[in-house]
Design an enzyme around this catalytic site. Structure first.
Site, PDB file in Angstrom:
ATOM      1  CG  HIS A 194      -1.908  -1.131   1.219  1.00  0.00           C
ATOM      2  ND1 HIS A 194      -3.072  -1.146   0.486  1.00  0.00           N
ATOM      3  CD2 HIS A 194      -1.867  -2.315   1.883  1.00  0.00           C
ATOM      4  CE1 HIS A 194      -3.704  -2.283   0.700  1.00  0.00           C
ATOM      5  NE2 HIS A 194      -3.007  -3.016   1.529  1.00  0.00           N
ATOM      6  CG  ASN A 221      -7.763  -4.756   0.587  1.00  0.00           C
ATOM      7  OD1 ASN A 221      -6.971  -3.820   0.662  1.00  0.00           O
ATOM      8  ND2 ASN A 221      -7.439  -5.973   0.967  1.00  0.00           N
ATOM      9  CE1 TYR A 244      -2.297  -4.565   8.206  1.00  0.00           C
ATOM     10  CE2 TYR A 244      -2.977  -2.310   7.772  1.00  0.00           C
ATOM     11  CZ  TYR A 244      -2.862  -3.620   7.363  1.00  0.00           C
ATOM     12  OH  TYR A 244      -3.288  -3.986   6.116  1.00  0.00           O
TER      13      TYR A 244
END
Length: 481
Positions: free
Chosen positions: A55, A128, A338
């Site tokens: 990303h 997504n 993350y």
């Protein structure tokens, strides 16, 4: 006066006609004591932070979320507390595989990351433009991403790597079918749907848990582009989607999405025909219909890309009371990975960066102190331990919810690959397509798969055939098998 053409510098170099001599400063050396120069060069060498491994290329925008329907029977989250309530948010929309300078229009999954600045803290929904993913076990995520990146020998993209991986991971077939359909080449960010993808949970004021799927349906309609147009734009304007989103918002053409949810009673998970926590599966709408919730609108462009888009840090671990997690194995891993990525890229104090900082002052209180990039008052004179007698923040809300009922063995997905369930939904999806869409799907797959060895081609055709006989036949014909 001498003829100017005869003047020379100390090194014997002729002086140009437009000057009669060099100043002492022009003749002299640069010294290390010129700290303005040294500082400028040193800062320049440090301007870049590590780019995201996935990303990396993205556009972003600010906006608002407005509640249009009452779902308080499912959740006590204050963001949904009343119809008409508005909450500020920020969204980041990305390709997955390419580097920061890659083209926007390549065939790829699109990231759809949202940060809601609620009065209870930040809620991040990081998904997504597809409702499923290629894998259901996080141990395979680095391997999968390696196949989407560059060959370690040639440093070029390699179709063989991705098809070799997919041929041995049949649960990827559902996402592969979406990726190589026309939806793999969206016409722009306003024309994609967004999904939380994972199963999450909602918790109401009675402390009841419901499993939930989040869907953001574009009001602009799903629009795609042809492979020829995508390739052309990749060369003419690699930033096409980024530019178009910025221009649309700048002229007041604000993109909007309808938030809808699927809700499953907690006990249904034990008997549902699919594993409701398997990221490679959807819940058919016939089983759990979509429920309207609200409208998301993007209405303000960033003032500075680095400060707002590049430094934006999202994590599925950022939830608020009334929204929580599930036993989804991929979700559980993302909660950790993350936040760890942001600590690596932006420092341990990344949540103090304005774009990531909660807007509600009361939820900014923590006992975290010191560290790189601590630029506020570092908690001032307040205690840095808990519990304390001085009115500091108390234990977070994560435990103020019903126990998470978990069944089965604590293990990775070591089941036999290629179970029947992995072929049912890809086949259903194929049969939902029009004949023209099926034809385009086969052509798109063959255009990439033909670059892999024939034995891998045959493995993939077998997978397509198990999903739908005609699906396999069409791809095989395009490959000349």
């Amino acid at each position: 006066m001498k003829d100017r053409k005869t003047l020379t510098t100390a090194a014997g170099i002729p002086v140009p006609d437009n000057q009669t001599s060099l100043t002492a400063g022009e003749r002299g050396p640069t010294l290390l004591q010129d700290h303005y120069l040294m500082e400028k060069l040193a800062h320049f060498n440090r301007e870049r932070i590590p780019e995201r491994i996935v990303h990396a290329k993205a556009a972003g925008a600010h906006g608002t979320f407005t509640v249009t329907h009452d779902i308080t029977k499912y959740t006590k989250a204050k963001i949904f507390s009343e119809i008409g309530k508005k909450t500020k948010m920020f969204g980041r929309f990305s390709t997955v595989a390419g580097e920061k300078g890659s083209a926007d229009t390549v065939r790829d999954v699109r990231g759809f990351a949202l940060k809601f600045y609620t009065e209870e803290g930040n809620w991040d929904l990081v998904g997504n433009n597809t409702p499923v993913f290629f894998i259901r076990d996080a141990i395979k995520f680095p391997d999968f991403i390696h196949t989407q990146k560059r060959d370690p020998q040639t440093n070029t993209k390699n179709d063989t790597m991705q098809w070799d991986f997919w041929s041995q991971v049949p649960e990827a077939l559902h996402q592969v079918t979406i990726l190589f359909s026309d939806r793999g080449l969206p016409a722009g960010i306003p024309y994609i749907n967004g999904y939380g993808s994972h199963t999450y949970s909602l918790i109401n004021s009675e402390n009841e848990r419901f499993w939930v799927k989040f869907h953001f349906k574009t009001q602009q309609g799903v629009k795609t582009m042809s492979p020829a147009d995508a390739n052309r734009l990749a060369g003419e304007n690699p930033d096409y989607h980024t530019v178009e989103l910025f221009k649309a918002i700048e002229k007041g053409d604000f993109p909007k999405w309808n938030l809808r949810i699927q809700v499953m009673p907690e006990k249904d998970a034990e008997k549902y025909r699919y594993n409701p926590f398997d990221l490679t599966k959807v819940w058919p709408h016939s089983d759990y219909p979509l429920i309207d919730v609200g409208v998301l609108e993007l209405n303000k462009n960033p003032q500075n890309y680095f400060a707002e888009v590049e430094q934006a840090a999202f994590s599925p671990g950022n939830v608020v009371p009334g929204v929580s997690f599930s036993p989804d194995k991929m979700l559980q891993a993302r909660i950790v990975s993350y936040a760890d990525a942001h600590r690596y890229r932006l420092s341990g104090n990344y949540e103090l960066i304005p774009i990531n900082c909660p807007h509600a002052a009361k939820v900014q209180n923590t006992y975290q102190r010191d560290g790189i990039m601590r630029v506020d008052d570092n908690g001032g004179a307040e205690p840095n331990y808990e519990p304390n007698s001085f009115g500091g923040p108390v234990e977070n809300h994560a435990y103020d919810e019903p126990p998470l009922k978990i069944s089965g063995d604590a293990a990775r997905y070591e089941q036999k690959r290629g179970v029947d369930d992995d072929y049912v939904q890809p086949g259903d999806l194929y049969r939902l397509m029009s004949p023209e869409q099926q034809k385009q799907l086969a052509e798109n797959i063959a255009g990439s798969l033909k670059n892999a060895p024939v034995d891998i081609q045959k493995k993939m055709v077998e997978h397509f055939s198990r999903a739908d006989k005609e699906y396999g036949e069409k791809v095989a014909k395009k490959l000349g098998l």
